[in-house]
Design a protein around this motif. Structure first.
Motif, PDB file in Angstrom:
ATOM      1  N   LEU A  73       0.834  -1.198   0.000  1.00  0.00           N
ATOM      2  CA  LEU A  73       0.000   0.000   0.000  1.00  0.00           C
ATOM      3  C   LEU A  73       0.873   1.253   0.000  1.00  0.00           C
ATOM      4  N   ALA A  74       1.951   1.238   0.783  1.00  0.00           N
ATOM      5  CA  ALA A  74       2.862   2.387   0.801  1.00  0.00           C
ATOM      6  C   ALA A  74       3.492   2.607  -0.569  1.00  0.00           C
ATOM      7  N   LEU A  75       3.848   1.533  -1.257  1.00  0.00           N
ATOM      8  CA  LEU A  75       4.421   1.656  -2.591  1.00  0.00           C
ATOM      9  C   LEU A  75       3.409   2.250  -3.571  1.00  0.00           C
ATOM     10  N   ALA A  76       2.146   1.882  -3.410  1.00  0.00           N
ATOM     11  CA  ALA A  76       1.107   2.400  -4.301  1.00  0.00           C
ATOM     12  C   ALA A  76       0.821   3.870  -4.046  1.00  0.00           C
ATOM     13  N   LEU A  77       1.008   4.314  -2.797  1.00  0.00           N
ATOM     14  CA  LEU A  77       0.649   5.682  -2.428  1.00  0.00           C
ATOM     15  C   LEU A  77       1.848   6.622  -2.320  1.00  0.00           C
ATOM     16  N   GLY A  78       3.037   6.087  -2.398  1.00  0.00           N
ATOM     17  CA  GLY A  78       4.227   6.885  -2.136  1.00  0.00           C
ATOM     18  C   GLY A  78       4.396   8.085  -3.038  1.00  0.00           C
ATOM     19  N   SER A  79       3.911   7.984  -4.284  1.00  0.00           N
ATOM     20  CA  SER A  79       4.043   9.110  -5.210  1.00  0.00           C
ATOM     21  C   SER A  79       2.753   9.906  -5.327  1.00  0.00           C
ATOM     22  N   LEU A  84       2.186  10.699   3.552  1.00  0.00           N
ATOM     23  CA  LEU A  84       1.750   9.385   4.021  1.00  0.00           C
ATOM     24  C   LEU A  84       2.484   8.952   5.286  1.00  0.00           C
ATOM     25  N   SER A  85       1.693   8.631   6.315  1.00  0.00           N
ATOM     26  CA  SER A  85       2.241   8.024   7.523  1.00  0.00           C
ATOM     27  C   SER A  85       1.679   6.608   7.624  1.00  0.00           C
ATOM     28  N   VAL A  86       2.509   5.658   7.973  1.00  0.00           N
ATOM     29  CA  VAL A  86       2.134   4.246   7.932  1.00  0.00           C
ATOM     30  C   VAL A  86       2.017   3.661   9.335  1.00  0.00           C
ATOM     31  N   ALA A 103      11.334   0.190   7.931  1.00  0.00           N
ATOM     32  CA  ALA A 103      11.190   1.643   7.896  1.00  0.00           C
ATOM     33  C   ALA A 103      11.939   2.227   6.707  1.00  0.00           C
ATOM     34  N   ARG A 104      13.103   1.661   6.401  1.00  0.00           N
ATOM     35  CA  ARG A 104      13.881   2.120   5.248  1.00  0.00           C
ATOM     36  C   ARG A 104      13.103   1.886   3.949  1.00  0.00           C
ATOM     37  N   GLU A 105      12.433   0.739   3.862  1.00  0.00           N
ATOM     38  CA  GLU A 105      11.635   0.434   2.678  1.00  0.00           C
ATOM     39  C   GLU A 105      10.444   1.387   2.551  1.00  0.00           C
ATOM     40  N   LEU A 106       9.810   1.693   3.664  1.00  0.00           N
ATOM     41  CA  LEU A 106       8.688   2.633   3.638  1.00  0.00           C
ATOM     42  C   LEU A 106       9.155   4.009   3.179  1.00  0.00           C
ATOM     43  N   TYR A 107      10.272   4.454   3.702  1.00  0.00           N
ATOM     44  CA  TYR A 107      10.807   5.766   3.337  1.00  0.00           C
ATOM     45  C   TYR A 107      11.168   5.807   1.852  1.00  0.00           C
ATOM     46  N   ALA A 108      11.773   4.727   1.367  1.00  0.00           N
ATOM     47  CA  ALA A 108      12.124   4.652  -0.058  1.00  0.00           C
ATOM     48  C   ALA A 108      10.872   4.671  -0.930  1.00  0.00           C
ATOM     49  N   ALA A 109       9.762   4.138  -0.401  1.00  0.00           N
ATOM     50  CA  ALA A 109       8.499   4.127  -1.139  1.00  0.00           C
ATOM     51  C   ALA A 109       7.846   5.495  -1.175  1.00  0.00           C
ATOM     52  N   GLY A 110       8.249   6.380  -0.271  1.00  0.00           N
ATOM     53  CA  GLY A 110       7.683   7.725  -0.241  1.00  0.00           C
ATOM     54  C   GLY A 110       6.964   8.094   1.040  1.00  0.00           C
ATOM     55  N   VAL A 137      16.974   5.796   9.312  1.00  0.00           N
ATOM     56  CA  VAL A 137      16.244   6.779   8.508  1.00  0.00           C
ATOM     57  C   VAL A 137      15.958   8.005   9.374  1.00  0.00           C
ATOM     58  N   PRO A 138      16.937   8.845   9.601  1.00  0.00           N
ATOM     59  CA  PRO A 138      16.758   9.974  10.519  1.00  0.00           C
ATOM     60  C   PRO A 138      15.595  10.896  10.157  1.00  0.00           C
ATOM     61  N   ALA A 139      15.297  11.022   8.867  1.00  0.00           N
ATOM     62  CA  ALA A 139      14.259  11.970   8.445  1.00  0.00           C
ATOM     63  C   ALA A 139      12.849  11.456   8.680  1.00  0.00           C
ATOM     64  N   LEU A 140      12.669  10.158   8.820  1.00  0.00           N
ATOM     65  CA  LEU A 140      11.331   9.586   8.966  1.00  0.00           C
ATOM     66  C   LEU A 140      10.737   9.982  10.316  1.00  0.00           C
ATOM     67  N   PHE A 141       9.514  10.502  10.310  1.00  0.00           N
ATOM     68  CA  PHE A 141       8.839  10.913  11.543  1.00  0.00           C
ATOM     69  C   PHE A 141       8.339   9.666  12.261  1.00  0.00           C
ATOM     70  N   VAL A 142       8.869   9.412  13.443  1.00  0.00           N
ATOM     71  CA  VAL A 142       8.482   8.235  14.227  1.00  0.00           C
ATOM     72  C   VAL A 142       7.491   8.649  15.307  1.00  0.00           C
ATOM     73  N   ASN A 143       6.294   8.111  15.214  1.00  0.00           N
ATOM     74  CA  ASN A 143       5.257   8.337  16.214  1.00  0.00           C
ATOM     75  C   ASN A 143       5.183   7.078  17.078  1.00  0.00           C
TER      76      ASN A 143
END
Length: 274
Positions: A73-79, A84-86, A103-110, A137-143
Motif C-alpha cells: 500500500l505504501a508503494l502504491a501511495l508513495g508518489s 503518508l504516515s504508515v 522503515a527504510r523500505e517505507l521511506y524509499a516508497a515515499g 532513517v533519521p528523516a522519517l517521523f516516528v510516532n
C-alpha cells in the motif's frame, strides 16, 4: 540575489504540521481509493489503519501478519499527492534491525512517517526499535504509541515512564490512544518534549477540545473504515427491505477516476460499472 529555497521537503512538511497553529487531524485510510479520496477532500496528510489493511487482506490485526500488504500500500501511495504516515503495528518484528529495514523500505516508497506501538510489551523493546529506525532513517517521523490507556489500566506513571523512554530513544511524537480527558491530556503535555497524538472517538471530546488541551495530532484510527463498513451493511439491508439507500455514494466513475487503468491512464468516466 537570494536563491529560491525551493519547495519544503515532504518529511519536513509533515513534521511541521505537528507544530502548526491548528492540530493535525489525521484520517486513516485502508486502501488506495480511500487514501486518494481523503486527499481529494483537502487532507494534506493521510495515515493507514492496521485494522483496515488487515481486514482488506483477510488477515488478523496486531499479529505482525500484514508486513507485505502494508508495504504494498505504501508503494502504491508513495508518489500520490499526500503526506503518508504508515501504521506499522510493532514494526512486524521484534528485531530492531528488521524494523529499521522495514522503515527504510517505507521511506524509499515515499512514506514520511511511521507509527510504532508497544502493545504493553517492555518499553525497552519499543525504545530499541525507535532508536534503530532513527539511526537508519533519521528523516522519517516516528510516532511512538503506548497502549497503557488502550489495553492497560491507564496508569499515568506507567504512561509517562514509557513516553519518556520513547522520547529519549528519538521518537518525534508520542501517541496515547484511549486518553480522552482534557485535564489528563493537558497534564501529560506539560511533561512532554514532543507533540502528543490522541485518538478521536465519537463518544469523547470534539477535536477543538482535544486541541485546547494541547494535543497536536488527532488520529481517526479505524473509525472511517468501520463507518464505511457500517454504511455498506445499512445500504444492503435497505435494499433487501425494499427501501432506497440514503446517504452519499461516489459514482463508479468517481472511484475509477482515482485509480490508474492498465495502461497507466485514468479510466474513462463512461466505462461500464462492474
Amino acid at each position: 540575489m537570494t536563491a529560491n529555497p525551493g519547495p519544503t521537503p515532504p518529511v519536513t512538511a509533515f513534521a511541521a504540521l505537528h507544530h502548526a497553529e491548528e492540530p493535525l487531524l489525521l484520517p486513516n485510510a485502508w486502501d488506495c481509493a480511500s487514501a486518494l479520496a481523503l486527499a481529494g477532500q483537502g487532507f494534506r496528510a493521510v495515515a493507514t489503519t492496521s485494522l483496515g489493511v488487515s481486514a482488506v487482506a483477510g488477515l488478523p490485526d496486531a499479529a505482525a501478519a500484514t508486513r507485505e500488504e502494508t508495504l504494498r500500500l505504501a508503494l502504491a501511495l508513495g508518489s500520490a499527492p499526500l503526506l503518508l504516515s504508515v501504521d506499522a503495528e510493532g514494526g512486524f518484528s521484534e528485531d530492531p534491525d528488521e524494523v529499521a529495514e522495514f522503515a527504510r523500505e517505507l521511506y524509499a516508497a515515499g512514506a514520511v512517517g511511521i507509527n510504532l506501538e508497544d502493545g504493553l510489551g517492555p518499553a525497552a523493546r519499543l525504545a530499541a526499535k525507535i532508536a534503530a529506525v532513527k539511526r537508519a532513517v533519521p528523516a522519517l517521523f516516528v510516532n511512538a504509541r503506548t497502549d497503557t490507556h488502550w489495553l492497560g489500566d491507564g496508569d499515568s506513571a506507567d504512561t509517562l515512564s514509557r513516553l519518556d523512554a520513547y522520547q529519549q530513544a528519538g521518537a518525534d511524537g508520542v501517541f496515547v490512544p484511549g486518553l480522552t480527558d482534557p485535564h489528563r491530556i493537558a497534564a501529560l503535555v506539560r511533561r512532554l518534549d514532543v507533540p502528543l497524538n490522541v485518538l478521536y472517538t465519537p463518544t469523547g471530546p470534539p477535536v477543538a477540545h482535544l486541541a485546547d488541551a494541547g494535543a497536536r495530532r488527532v488520529s481517526l484510527g479505524s473509525l472511517l473504515y468501520r463507518r464505511a463498513l457500517g454504511a455498506a451493511l445499512e445500504a444492503a439491508a435497505d435494499i433487501r427491505a425494499g427501501r432506497t439507500p440514503t446517504g452519499p455514494a461516489p459514482s463508479y466513475a468517481d472511484v475509477a477516476g482515482l485509480l490508474p487503468s492498465t495502461d497507466g491512464a485514468p479510466k474513462r468516466a463512461g466505462e461500464r460499472a462492474r
